[in-house]
Structure formats: C-alpha cells, structure tokens
Write a protein that holds these residues in place. Structure first.
Motif, PDB file in Angstrom:
ATOM      1  N   LEU A  96     -32.716  -7.883  42.478  1.00 18.91           N
ATOM      2  CA  LEU A  96     -34.155  -8.108  42.599  1.00 18.91           C
ATOM      3  C   LEU A  96     -34.345  -9.612  42.492  1.00 18.91           C
ATOM      4  O   LEU A  96     -34.052 -10.207  41.452  1.00 18.91           O
ATOM      5  CB  LEU A  96     -34.913  -7.369  41.490  1.00 18.91           C
ATOM      6  N   GLU A  97     -34.823 -10.252  43.584  1.00 19.09           N
ATOM      7  CA  GLU A  97     -34.849 -11.708  43.650  1.00 19.09           C
ATOM      8  C   GLU A  97     -36.120 -12.199  44.337  1.00 19.09           C
ATOM      9  O   GLU A  97     -36.761 -11.468  45.085  1.00 19.09           O
ATOM     10  CB  GLU A  97     -33.633 -12.218  44.409  1.00 19.09           C
ATOM     11  N   SER A  98     -36.437 -13.453  44.065  1.00 23.72           N
ATOM     12  CA  SER A  98     -37.598 -14.084  44.689  1.00 23.72           C
ATOM     13  C   SER A  98     -37.436 -14.040  46.208  1.00 23.72           C
ATOM     14  O   SER A  98     -36.380 -14.378  46.739  1.00 23.72           O
ATOM     15  CB  SER A  98     -37.708 -15.536  44.204  1.00 23.72           C
ATOM     16  N   GLY A  99     -38.448 -13.568  46.913  1.00 20.11           N
ATOM     17  CA  GLY A  99     -38.391 -13.447  48.362  1.00 20.11           C
ATOM     18  C   GLY A  99     -37.778 -12.141  48.833  1.00 20.11           C
ATOM     19  O   GLY A  99     -37.708 -11.887  50.028  1.00 20.11           O
ATOM     20  N   GLY A 100     -37.330 -11.301  47.902  1.00 20.80           N
ATOM     21  CA  GLY A 100     -36.709 -10.031  48.251  1.00 20.80           C
ATOM     22  C   GLY A 100     -37.283  -8.910  47.420  1.00 20.80           C
ATOM     23  O   GLY A 100     -38.442  -8.941  47.010  1.00 20.80           O
ATOM     24  N   ASN A 101     -36.470  -7.894  47.156  1.00 24.36           N
ATOM     25  CA  ASN A 101     -36.905  -6.799  46.288  1.00 24.36           C
ATOM     26  C   ASN A 101     -37.207  -7.368  44.906  1.00 24.36           C
ATOM     27  O   ASN A 101     -36.545  -8.300  44.448  1.00 24.36           O
ATOM     28  CB  ASN A 101     -35.811  -5.742  46.195  1.00 24.36           C
ATOM     29  N   HIS A 102     -38.231  -6.809  44.229  1.00 24.96           N
ATOM     30  CA  HIS A 102     -38.649  -7.358  42.935  1.00 24.96           C
ATOM     31  C   HIS A 102     -39.493  -6.353  42.163  1.00 24.96           C
ATOM     32  O   HIS A 102     -39.915  -5.335  42.710  1.00 24.96           O
ATOM     33  CB  HIS A 102     -39.443  -8.651  43.134  1.00 24.96           C
ATOM     34  N   LEU A 103     -39.737  -6.677  40.897  1.00 24.80           N
ATOM     35  CA  LEU A 103     -40.687  -5.926  40.083  1.00 24.80           C
ATOM     36  C   LEU A 103     -42.022  -6.636  40.153  1.00 24.80           C
ATOM     37  O   LEU A 103     -42.068  -7.868  40.112  1.00 24.80           O
ATOM     38  CB  LEU A 103     -40.223  -5.870  38.618  1.00 24.80           C
ATOM     39  N   MET A 104     -43.106  -5.878  40.248  1.00 25.27           N
ATOM     40  CA  MET A 104     -44.439  -6.466  40.276  1.00 25.27           C
ATOM     41  C   MET A 104     -45.216  -5.968  39.061  1.00 25.27           C
ATOM     42  O   MET A 104     -45.387  -4.763  38.889  1.00 25.27           O
ATOM     43  CB  MET A 104     -45.179  -6.088  41.572  1.00 25.27           C
ATOM     44  N   PHE A 105     -45.638  -6.903  38.224  1.00 23.62           N
ATOM     45  CA  PHE A 105     -46.447  -6.604  37.041  1.00 23.62           C
ATOM     46  C   PHE A 105     -47.901  -6.860  37.421  1.00 23.62           C
ATOM     47  O   PHE A 105     -48.237  -7.952  37.878  1.00 23.62           O
ATOM     48  CB  PHE A 105     -46.064  -7.517  35.873  1.00 23.62           C
ATOM     49  N   GLU A 106     -48.760  -5.864  37.222  1.00 23.30           N
ATOM     50  CA  GLU A 106     -50.168  -5.994  37.581  1.00 23.30           C
ATOM     51  C   GLU A 106     -51.043  -5.629  36.391  1.00 23.30           C
ATOM     52  O   GLU A 106     -50.615  -4.933  35.483  1.00 23.30           O
ATOM     53  CB  GLU A 106     -50.483  -5.094  38.772  1.00 23.30           C
ATOM     54  N   GLN A 107     -52.278  -6.104  36.433  1.00 27.98           N
ATOM     55  CA  GLN A 107     -53.252  -5.828  35.374  1.00 27.98           C
ATOM     56  C   GLN A 107     -52.662  -6.189  34.009  1.00 27.98           C
ATOM     57  O   GLN A 107     -52.661  -5.373  33.079  1.00 27.98           O
ATOM     58  CB  GLN A 107     -53.709  -4.374  35.419  1.00 27.98           C
ATOM     59  N   LEU A 108     -52.143  -7.409  33.908  1.00 30.53           N
ATOM     60  CA  LEU A 108     -51.508  -7.858  32.669  1.00 30.53           C
ATOM     61  C   LEU A 108     -52.493  -7.816  31.507  1.00 30.53           C
ATOM     62  O   LEU A 108     -53.628  -8.269  31.627  1.00 30.53           O
ATOM     63  CB  LEU A 108     -50.979  -9.290  32.821  1.00 30.53           C
ATOM     64  N   LYS A 109     -52.040  -7.288  30.386  1.00 28.68           N
ATOM     65  CA  LYS A 109     -52.860  -7.248  29.178  1.00 28.68           C
ATOM     66  C   LYS A 109     -52.910  -8.619  28.522  1.00 28.68           C
ATOM     67  O   LYS A 109     -53.814  -8.907  27.740  1.00 28.68           O
ATOM     68  CB  LYS A 109     -52.309  -6.205  28.207  1.00 28.68           C
ATOM     69  N   GLN A 110     -51.905  -9.433  28.812  1.00 27.61           N
ATOM     70  CA  GLN A 110     -51.838 -10.816  28.349  1.00 27.61           C
ATOM     71  C   GLN A 110     -50.897 -11.565  29.281  1.00 27.61           C
ATOM     72  O   GLN A 110     -50.120 -10.944  30.000  1.00 27.61           O
ATOM     73  CB  GLN A 110     -51.323 -10.902  26.918  1.00 27.61           C
ATOM     74  N   ARG A 111     -50.972 -12.894  29.279  1.00 38.43           N
ATOM     75  CA  ARG A 111     -50.063 -13.697  30.094  1.00 38.43           C
ATOM     76  C   ARG A 111     -48.979 -14.270  29.197  1.00 38.43           C
ATOM     77  O   ARG A 111     -49.250 -15.170  28.401  1.00 38.43           O
ATOM     78  CB  ARG A 111     -50.819 -14.843  30.764  1.00 38.43           C
ATOM     79  N   PRO A 112     -47.757 -13.763  29.312  1.00 37.48           N
ATOM     80  CA  PRO A 112     -46.679 -14.303  28.483  1.00 37.48           C
ATOM     81  C   PRO A 112     -46.413 -15.764  28.852  1.00 37.48           C
ATOM     82  O   PRO A 112     -46.550 -16.156  30.007  1.00 37.48           O
ATOM     83  CB  PRO A 112     -45.489 -13.410  28.791  1.00 37.48           C
ATOM     84  N   LYS A 113     -46.019 -16.532  27.863  1.00 40.75           N
ATOM     85  CA  LYS A 113     -45.748 -17.957  28.038  1.00 40.75           C
ATOM     86  C   LYS A 113     -44.247 -18.208  28.121  1.00 40.75           C
ATOM     87  O   LYS A 113     -43.435 -17.430  27.612  1.00 40.75           O
ATOM     88  CB  LYS A 113     -46.321 -18.759  26.865  1.00 40.75           C
ATOM     89  N   GLN A 114     -43.898 -19.337  28.723  1.00 42.11           N
ATOM     90  CA  GLN A 114     -42.512 -19.766  28.812  1.00 42.11           C
ATOM     91  C   GLN A 114     -41.876 -19.704  27.433  1.00 42.11           C
ATOM     92  O   GLN A 114     -42.466 -20.118  26.447  1.00 42.11           O
ATOM     93  CB  GLN A 114     -42.467 -21.182  29.359  1.00 42.11           C
ATOM     94  N   GLY A 115     -40.669 -19.133  27.366  1.00 43.45           N
ATOM     95  CA  GLY A 115     -39.945 -19.000  26.105  1.00 43.45           C
ATOM     96  C   GLY A 115     -40.109 -17.636  25.455  1.00 43.45           C
ATOM     97  O   GLY A 115     -39.311 -17.252  24.608  1.00 43.45           O
TER      98      GLY A 115
END
Length: 147
Positions: A96-115
């Motif tokens: 699963l890679e950028s530009g190809g097959n992937h997971l899509m997270f929608e309606q996020l309850k929060q936006r996780p931060k880097q780290g």
C-alpha cells in the motif's frame, strides 16, 4: 535520535498469526514500512506492506481504527476507488503506497500530529486480525526505501 529510530523500527515490525494454526500450508503474514503523512484535513491516507511468507494466499478485507472510518482503496489508471478486499499472494506482498493502493481514513475524530502513532486493526479473509501502530510522519514525507 537513536531511541526514536528504534521505537519506529519496533513499531513497524509486527507479525500476525496465520489462520492455518501453524500447519505450514497457510498464510504467514507480517506488516512493515507503515506510515501516515500528517493529515491536513479530516481525511488521511495510510501506507504499509503486508508480506505473506506462507503457502496460501489471503485477502485484506477491512481495517478499523478509533481515529475514524477506514476504507481500502485501489488505484487504477490514476483513479482511486474503494474495494471490498485486496489480495495478498502466497510467498508475496501487498504494498500500500502513495499513488497506488492505500488505506483511506475519513471523518477523523482528531488529526494526529507528527511523532504520534495511530492504531489500526487489519482484518483478513483467512488469517487472524493484526494490530499495527502506524507512525505519523510529516505531511510531505517520502520514504527512501520500501514504498
């Protein structure tokens, strides 16, 4: 920096149990190279590689997360579409890679931060579910190896 690298490496190498009960003919799944670019909206993408060292193919059928709704997408000729499952061949990998097959997270309850890390449960047609901690990378992150 070394401690962070070890923590990420430990989080990325998670193994799942095959559905065959260890009889040697089933799927033998492991997950690595997982990451999520830091979301900039109420949607995000997830990327990882599922490797099957077993003699039987399997299928990724669904993904769940406390973060929000997760769907599995394939990309064909530049267009993405939700699919019910993706194949994991025997003695092969599902990337699963950028530009190809992937997971899509929608309606996020929060936006996780880097780290931070996002927990997901991968569900398969034949194998037991696998829980993966996906590290959140910068929004512009591009892996140097893998995908």
């Amino acid at each position: 920096m070394t401690a962070a690298a070890l923590a990420v490496a430990g989080a990325l190498t998670l193994a799942g149990c095959g559905g065959s009960g260890g009889s040697g003919g089933g799927a033998d799944l492991s997950v690595d190279s997982a990451y999520m670019p830091q979301p900039v909206s109420d949607m995000a993408a997830g990327f990882l590689t599922i490797t099957n060292d077993g003699g039987t193919g399997d299928r990724l059928t669904s993904v769940t997360s406390d973060l929000g709704e997760v769907t599995v997408h394939e990309t064909v000729d530049g267009a993405m579409q939700e699919v019910e499952a993706l194949d994991i061949p025997a003695h092969g990998s599902l990337v699963l890679e950028s530009g190809g097959n992937h997971l899509m997270f929608e309606q996020l309850k929060q936006r996780p931060k880097q780290g931070q890390k996002v927990a997901v449960e991968l569900r398969f047609d034949r194998s037991d579910p696998v829980t993966v901690e996906i590290p959140v990378k910068p929004a512009t992150y591009t892996p140097k190896t893998g995908h």
